[in-house]
Design an enzyme around this catalytic site. Structure first.
Site, PDB file in Angstrom:
ATOM      1  CG  LEU A 156      -1.947  -0.961   1.285  1.00 41.79           C
ATOM      2  CD1 LEU A 156      -2.892  -1.103   2.530  1.00 41.79           C
ATOM      3  CD2 LEU A 156      -2.942  -0.960   0.008  1.00 41.79           C
ATOM      4  CE1 TYR A 157       5.521   5.458   3.080  1.00 42.61           C
ATOM      5  CE2 TYR A 157       6.991   4.246   1.582  1.00 42.61           C
ATOM      6  CZ  TYR A 157       6.756   5.156   2.395  1.00 42.61           C
ATOM      7  OH  TYR A 157       7.501   6.167   2.526  1.00 42.61           O
ATOM      8  CB  THR A 158       4.945   0.155  -2.898  1.00 44.61           C
ATOM      9  OG1 THR A 158       6.092  -0.472  -2.171  1.00 44.61           O
ATOM     10  CG2 THR A 158       5.486   0.371  -4.265  1.00 44.61           C
ATOM     11  CB  SER A 160       0.607   5.637  -1.232  1.00 45.35           C
ATOM     12  OG  SER A 160       1.829   5.441  -0.375  1.00 45.35           O
ATOM     13  CE  LYS A 161       5.419   7.894   0.585  1.00 46.24           C
ATOM     14  NZ  LYS A 161       5.472   9.356   0.858  1.00 46.24           N
TER      15      LYS A 161
END
Length: 286
Positions: A156-158, A160-161
């Site tokens: 999810l972080y990947t 979003s970035k």
């Protein structure tokens, strides 16, 4: 645009890269509005900023709330008289785990803060920068994740970035020339990002207990936030769009490019006249 005498707003300024950027901007003569979801952290950094001889404000902000970001902008403009630099830095990371095991609440939290928070900054500050007609800068903190690396356990972080690099790339082509857009894509940094769960808003399930000892260790051995900030402000002063800090990142980008190049070479090689489907060319001709 010189930083001396300017005024900056930094979200997520209470710790990590945000704190380091606040201090680096202050060292270059910029007044700083330190924005953070934790007021005490913002106040602590604001005191450090003031000790460097410039003006500072501490403003509690939930970047996932457009009303909160609007209040931040109002406070900064009222307190400094103008704002020249927006740093969209606030971000969170979920507990590690495979994508298929993530919750809907984690998805909403990550994208509401990491992407929605940046969009709230864009929608709130860009129109004011356009109206002011003065040189202005927008710096968004993305990640090496944006460049192609697939970090297992933080999908999810990947994602979003990745979104932040895409947003910034479009935005720089849409704004007037007096507004500079930059995106920061650092690698591993010594920060407290791994403890983001402790600061999760009630609307996304509230704070949780952090037990990510691996994340804590990995970030502890990362590049210092101060070094990242120094490199970032140096490039920001040059008008650089893509700001990188960790040399190994070139291999991540090369691996992504190699796979893209191979796919096109094998599946959709260029041929004369294929630009008839080029959307940018079509739009430019209208």
């Amino acid at each position: 645009m010189e930083f001396e005498g300017s005024s900056s707003v930094v979200t997520g300024g209470g710790n990590g890269i945000g704190r380091a950027l606040c201090l680096e901007l202050a060292k270059h003569g910029s007044n700083v509005a330190v924005s953070d979801i934790e007021l005490a952290s913002a106040e602590s950094v604001a005191a450090e900023v003031e000790a460097l001889g410039v003006k500072a404000m501490a403003i509690q902000t939930d970047v996932a709330s457009e009303d909160s970001v609007t209040s931040l902008a109002d406070s900064a403009w009222n307190g400094f008289g103008s704002v020249d630099i927006l740093v969209n830095n606030a971000g969170v990371v979920p507990p590690t785990g495979p994508l298929f095991a993530t919750s809907a609440a984690d998805f909403d939290w990550i994208f509401s803060v990491n992407v929605g928070g940046v969009m709230n900054g864009i929608r709130t500050f860009i129109p004011r920068f356009i109206e002011a007609g003065r040189p202005a800068r927008v710096l968004t903190t993305a990640s090496e994740h944006s460049l192609g690396i697939a970090h297992l356990g933080v999908g999810l972080y990947t994602a979003s970035k990745h979104a932040l690099l895409g947003l910034s790339d479009v935005l720089r082509r849409e704004v007037p020339e007096h507004i500079q857009i930059s995106v920061l894509c650092p690698g591993l940094v010594d920060s407290t990002l791994w403890k983001a769960l402790e600061r999760r808003q009630d609307s996304f399930g509230g704070a949780g207990e952090v037990s990510d000892t691996v994340g804590a260790f990995m970030q502890h051995i990362g590049m210092s936030a101060g070094e990242v900030a120094q490199r970032t402000i140096a490039e920001l002063s040059k008008g650089t769009f893509l700001i990188v800090t960790h040399p190994h990142g070139i291999e991540l980008a090369r691996e992504r490019w190699d796979s893209i190049n191979a796919a096109f070479s094998e599946q959709a090689p260029r041929f004369e006249g294929d630009e008839k489907w080029d959307l940018n060319r079509i739009q430019a001709s209208q």
